[in-house]
Design a protein around this motif. Structure first.
Motif, PDB file in Angstrom:
ATOM      1  N   TYR A 110       0.815  -1.218   0.000  1.00 16.39           N
ATOM      2  CA  TYR A 110       0.000   0.000   0.000  1.00 16.39           C
ATOM      3  C   TYR A 110       0.842   1.259   0.000  1.00 16.39           C
ATOM      4  CZ  TYR A 110      -3.567  -3.407   1.299  1.00 16.39           C
ATOM      5  OH  TYR A 110      -4.386  -4.498   1.327  1.00 16.39           O
ATOM      6  N   ASN A 111       1.981   1.227   0.692  1.00 17.64           N
ATOM      7  CA  ASN A 111       2.824   2.417   0.768  1.00 17.64           C
ATOM      8  C   ASN A 111       3.729   2.583  -0.439  1.00 17.64           C
ATOM      9  OD1 ASN A 111       2.363   3.892   3.268  1.00 17.64           O
ATOM     10  ND2 ASN A 111       2.933   2.007   4.310  1.00 17.64           N
ATOM     11  N   GLY A 112       4.057   1.480  -1.112  1.00 15.68           N
ATOM     12  CA  GLY A 112       4.960   1.557  -2.250  1.00 15.68           C
ATOM     13  C   GLY A 112       6.390   1.859  -1.854  1.00 15.68           C
ATOM     14  N   LEU A 113       6.746   1.562  -0.607  1.00 14.85           N
ATOM     15  CA  LEU A 113       8.097   1.820  -0.116  1.00 14.85           C
ATOM     16  C   LEU A 113       8.963   0.572  -0.225  1.00 14.85           C
ATOM     17  CD1 LEU A 113       7.271   3.781   3.168  1.00 14.85           C
ATOM     18  CD2 LEU A 113       8.154   4.761   1.044  1.00 14.85           C
ATOM     19  N   SER A 114      10.252   0.766  -0.317  1.00 19.98           N
ATOM     20  CA  SER A 114      11.166  -0.356  -0.220  1.00 19.98           C
ATOM     21  C   SER A 114      11.188  -0.827   1.230  1.00 19.98           C
ATOM     22  CB  SER A 114      12.575   0.060  -0.638  1.00 19.98           C
ATOM     23  OG  SER A 114      13.123   0.948   0.330  1.00 19.98           O
ATOM     24  N   PRO A 115      11.577  -2.075   1.474  1.00 19.89           N
ATOM     25  CA  PRO A 115      11.648  -2.552   2.863  1.00 19.89           C
ATOM     26  C   PRO A 115      12.510  -1.655   3.753  1.00 19.89           C
ATOM     27  CG  PRO A 115      11.766  -4.414   1.380  1.00 19.89           C
ATOM     28  CD  PRO A 115      11.826  -3.184   0.521  1.00 19.89           C
ATOM     29  N   ASP A 116      13.659  -1.229   3.244  1.00 20.23           N
ATOM     30  CA  ASP A 116      14.541  -0.393   4.052  1.00 20.23           C
ATOM     31  C   ASP A 116      13.898   0.948   4.363  1.00 20.23           C
ATOM     32  OD1 ASP A 116      17.253   0.064   5.249  1.00 20.23           O
ATOM     33  OD2 ASP A 116      17.273   1.684   3.768  1.00 20.23           O
ATOM     34  N   ALA A 117      13.240   1.536   3.353  1.00 18.97           N
ATOM     35  CA  ALA A 117      12.585   2.837   3.565  1.00 18.97           C
ATOM     36  C   ALA A 117      11.436   2.713   4.548  1.00 18.97           C
ATOM     37  CB  ALA A 117      12.099   3.397   2.237  1.00 18.97           C
ATOM     38  N   TYR A 118      10.688   1.602   4.473  1.00 19.24           N
ATOM     39  CA  TYR A 118       9.583   1.414   5.405  1.00 19.24           C
ATOM     40  C   TYR A 118      10.090   1.257   6.832  1.00 19.24           C
ATOM     41  CZ  TYR A 118       5.419  -0.395   7.671  1.00 19.24           C
ATOM     42  OH  TYR A 118       4.355  -0.561   8.534  1.00 19.24           O
ATOM     43  N   LEU A 119      11.148   0.479   7.011  1.00 14.57           N
ATOM     44  CA  LEU A 119      11.705   0.292   8.342  1.00 14.57           C
ATOM     45  C   LEU A 119      12.095   1.627   8.965  1.00 14.57           C
ATOM     46  CD1 LEU A 119      12.799  -1.490  10.635  1.00 14.57           C
ATOM     47  CD2 LEU A 119      14.945  -1.674   9.348  1.00 14.57           C
ATOM     48  N   LYS A 120      12.677   2.503   8.153  1.00 14.00           N
ATOM     49  CA  LYS A 120      13.150   3.788   8.662  1.00 14.00           C
ATOM     50  C   LYS A 120      12.012   4.768   8.940  1.00 14.00           C
ATOM     51  CE  LYS A 120      17.669   3.469   6.396  1.00 14.00           C
ATOM     52  NZ  LYS A 120      18.546   4.013   5.322  1.00 14.00           N
ATOM     53  N   SER A 121      10.866   4.580   8.285  1.00 15.07           N
ATOM     54  CA  SER A 121       9.798   5.575   8.395  1.00 15.07           C
ATOM     55  C   SER A 121       8.534   5.083   9.093  1.00 15.07           C
ATOM     56  CB  SER A 121       9.419   6.077   6.995  1.00 15.07           C
ATOM     57  OG  SER A 121       8.939   5.007   6.192  1.00 15.07           O
ATOM     58  N   ALA A 122       8.415   3.779   9.347  1.00 18.19           N
ATOM     59  CA  ALA A 122       7.160   3.218   9.865  1.00 18.19           C
ATOM     60  C   ALA A 122       6.739   3.834  11.188  1.00 18.19           C
ATOM     61  CB  ALA A 122       7.284   1.706  10.009  1.00 18.19           C
ATOM     62  N   ASN A 123       7.690   4.115  12.072  1.00 17.64           N
ATOM     63  CA  ASN A 123       7.330   4.699  13.366  1.00 17.64           C
ATOM     64  C   ASN A 123       6.707   6.076  13.208  1.00 17.64           C
ATOM     65  OD1 ASN A 123       8.315   2.430  14.605  1.00 17.64           O
ATOM     66  ND2 ASN A 123      10.150   3.397  15.461  1.00 17.64           N
ATOM     67  N   GLN A 124       7.079   6.769  12.120  1.00 20.66           N
ATOM     68  CA  GLN A 124       6.500   8.085  11.857  1.00 20.66           C
ATOM     69  C   GLN A 124       5.198   7.980  11.060  1.00 20.66           C
ATOM     70  OE1 GLN A 124      10.056   7.571  11.267  1.00 20.66           O
ATOM     71  NE2 GLN A 124      10.105   8.198  13.422  1.00 20.66           N
ATOM     72  N   LEU A 125       5.088   6.931  10.239  1.00 23.38           N
ATOM     73  CA  LEU A 125       3.920   6.765   9.367  1.00 23.38           C
ATOM     74  C   LEU A 125       2.704   6.204  10.094  1.00 23.38           C
ATOM     75  CD1 LEU A 125       5.500   5.249   6.128  1.00 23.38           C
ATOM     76  CD2 LEU A 125       4.536   7.531   6.401  1.00 23.38           C
ATOM     77  N   THR A 126       2.885   5.661  11.296  1.00 20.71           N
ATOM     78  CA  THR A 126       1.791   5.043  12.030  1.00 20.71           C
ATOM     79  C   THR A 126       1.594   5.729  13.373  1.00 20.71           C
ATOM     80  OG1 THR A 126       3.276   3.395  13.011  1.00 20.71           O
ATOM     81  CG2 THR A 126       2.188   2.799  10.943  1.00 20.71           C
ATOM     82  N   VAL A 127       0.376   5.588  13.914  1.00 19.57           N
ATOM     83  CA  VAL A 127       0.076   6.195  15.212  1.00 19.57           C
ATOM     84  C   VAL A 127      -0.345   5.122  16.210  1.00 19.57           C
ATOM     85  CG1 VAL A 127      -0.464   8.513  14.415  1.00 19.57           C
ATOM     86  CG2 VAL A 127      -2.246   6.777  14.362  1.00 19.57           C
ATOM     87  N   THR A 128       0.141   5.262  17.424  1.00 12.88           N
ATOM     88  CA  THR A 128      -0.124   4.342  18.523  1.00 12.88           C
ATOM     89  C   THR A 128      -0.967   5.090  19.552  1.00 12.88           C
ATOM     90  OG1 THR A 128       1.907   3.095  18.153  1.00 12.88           O
ATOM     91  CG2 THR A 128       0.968   3.001  20.365  1.00 12.88           C
ATOM     92  N   ILE A 129      -2.211   4.651  19.737  1.00 13.34           N
ATOM     93  CA  ILE A 129      -3.205   5.421  20.498  1.00 13.34           C
ATOM     94  C   ILE A 129      -3.706   4.594  21.675  1.00 13.34           C
ATOM     95  CG2 ILE A 129      -5.345   6.730  20.366  1.00 13.34           C
ATOM     96  CD1 ILE A 129      -4.972   6.764  17.288  1.00 13.34           C
ATOM     97  N   ALA A 130      -3.488   5.094  22.882  1.00  9.08           N
ATOM     98  CA  ALA A 130      -3.897   4.404  24.104  1.00  9.08           C
ATOM     99  C   ALA A 130      -5.271   4.892  24.549  1.00  9.08           C
ATOM    100  CB  ALA A 130      -2.878   4.660  25.215  1.00  9.08           C
ATOM    101  N   MET A 131      -6.170   3.954  24.848  1.00 10.77           N
ATOM    102  CA  MET A 131      -7.486   4.345  25.345  1.00 10.77           C
ATOM    103  C   MET A 131      -7.436   4.615  26.848  1.00 10.77           C
ATOM    104  SD  MET A 131     -10.449   2.285  23.255  1.00 10.77           S
ATOM    105  CE  MET A 131     -11.662   3.512  23.787  1.00 10.77           C
ATOM    106  N   VAL A 132      -8.059   5.714  27.241  1.00 11.55           N
ATOM    107  CA  VAL A 132      -8.193   6.108  28.648  1.00 11.55           C
ATOM    108  C   VAL A 132      -9.673   6.004  28.975  1.00 11.55           C
ATOM    109  CG1 VAL A 132      -8.008   8.023  30.271  1.00 11.55           C
ATOM    110  CG2 VAL A 132      -6.150   7.576  28.639  1.00 11.55           C
ATOM    111  N   GLU A 133     -10.028   5.023  29.814  1.00 11.14           N
ATOM    112  CA  GLU A 133     -11.454   4.777  30.058  1.00 11.14           C
ATOM    113  C   GLU A 133     -11.731   4.190  31.436  1.00 11.14           C
ATOM    114  OE1 GLU A 133     -12.703   2.110  26.937  1.00 11.14           O
ATOM    115  OE2 GLU A 133     -10.794   1.040  26.953  1.00 11.14           O
ATOM    116  N   THR A 134     -10.780   4.332  32.368  1.00 14.21           N
ATOM    117  CA  THR A 134     -10.965   3.836  33.722  1.00 14.21           C
ATOM    118  C   THR A 134     -10.428   4.864  34.724  1.00 14.21           C
ATOM    119  OG1 THR A 134      -8.799   2.763  33.842  1.00 14.21           O
ATOM    120  CG2 THR A 134     -10.609   1.459  32.908  1.00 14.21           C
ATOM    121  N   ARG A 135     -10.774   4.656  35.991  1.00 14.34           N
ATOM    122  CA  ARG A 135     -10.216   5.518  37.043  1.00 14.34           C
ATOM    123  C   ARG A 135      -8.691   5.402  37.076  1.00 14.34           C
ATOM    124  NH1 ARG A 135     -13.729   7.555  40.982  1.00 14.34           N
ATOM    125  NH2 ARG A 135     -15.867   6.728  40.920  1.00 14.34           N
ATOM    126  N   ALA A 136      -8.202   4.172  36.948  1.00 10.63           N
ATOM    127  CA  ALA A 136      -6.752   3.959  36.996  1.00 10.63           C
ATOM    128  C   ALA A 136      -6.057   4.708  35.865  1.00 10.63           C
ATOM    129  CB  ALA A 136      -6.447   2.467  36.905  1.00 10.63           C
TER     130      ALA A 136
END
Length: 270
Positions: free
Chosen positions: A132-158
């Motif tokens: 889908y990205n059309g990137l080379s494996p090396d380019a994806y490895l270097k950019s994946a952390n920037q290309l994706t988002v990691t989202i934590a749900m906050v839904e408890t008292r803790a």
């Protein structure tokens, strides 16, 4: 979905350069339904594996349908299913939402599964993501952390008590408020009140903490009105109701219009 579109989605959220994104939310496990919703002017499509009936194979196909329509696909995993987080990123998801992240330790485990070194320990295998990205494996490895988002749900008292520690975890890009579960938690199981004044107050406090940490904030809105209220409050990514609610609302509106039109007199020619 082109690399530039993927980059734009992640960059807008991470740098909070958006007036507010509105995403579809799909729980009905049919990739063609995800395709239909992706044709509408949503900014993204969330595939819900926590309460939706998706499995990995059908979710991967849905992600493909969304991305080929030119939209970012985000997946919500079941509670604690960090192995699925990695697989869904491999399938081409642009982001992962994890429910019930209640501590910095939970957040760190989540990051391990969704980010490559040096932030995490994500294992290599992004065959579909590369397509889908059309990137080379090396380019994806270097950019994946920037290309994706990691989202934590906050839904408890803790989670509320640990919100600063969660937001401080390197690799957590933003948080997602789950107002229904949060209202149950804050009332000790006495009420389901996701649109209450107390939830509004908590959301405003969470927004302030996100601003302090330079992270974005998302939330589930039960309908378009609630989603608009959240955008007005300053949220960056919101849901305007789930697929089943939207389908049923559309059906009811069509039936009501048909009945009202019929009651207004016949339109048949003599």
């Amino acid at each position: 979905m082109s690399t530039s579109t993927s980059e734009a989605f992640a960059e807008k959220l991470k740098k909070r350069k958006t007036d507010g994104m509105i995403s579809a939310w799909i729980g009905i496990p049919d990739p063609l339904l995800a395709n239909f919703f992706a044709q509408e002017p949503f900014d993204a499509v969330v595939i819900d594996l926590q309460h939706g009936m998706w499995d990995i194979a059908s979710a991967a196909t849905a992600i493909g349908q969304v991305r080929l329509a030119g939209k970012p696909a985000v997946a919500r995993i079941p509670v604690g299913d960090f192995a699925s987080a990695s697989r869904l990123l491999d399938a081409g998801a642009s982001g992962i939402i994890a429910p019930m992240i209640n501590s910095a330790s939970d957040a760190e485990q989540f990051v391990k599964a969704t980010k490559y070194l040096p932030l995490g320990e994500r294992s290599w295998g992004p065959a579909l993501a590369l397509n889908y990205n059309g990137l080379s494996p090396d380019a994806y490895l270097k950019s994946a952390n920037q290309l994706t988002v990691t989202i934590a749900m906050v839904e408890t008292r803790a989670a509320l008590e640990a919100i600063d520690e969660i937001l401080a975890v390197d690799g957590i890009d933003g948080i997602f408020i789950g107002p229904s579960d949060l209202s149950i938690a804050l009332s000790d199981g006495a009420a389901l009140a996701p649109n209450s004044a107390e939830i509004d107050r908590v959301m405003a406090q969470a927004l302030e903490r996100c601003q302090h940490h330079g992270k974005f904030i998302c939330a589930f809105g039960s309908d378009g009105v609630r989603a608009g209220q959240l955008l007005k409050l300053g949220f960056h990514f919101v849901i305007a109701g789930g697929d089943s609610a939207q389908l049923r609302a559309g059906a009811r509106a069509a039936i009501t219009t048909a009945r009202e039109t019929a009651a207004g007199g016949s339109t048949k020619q003599a």
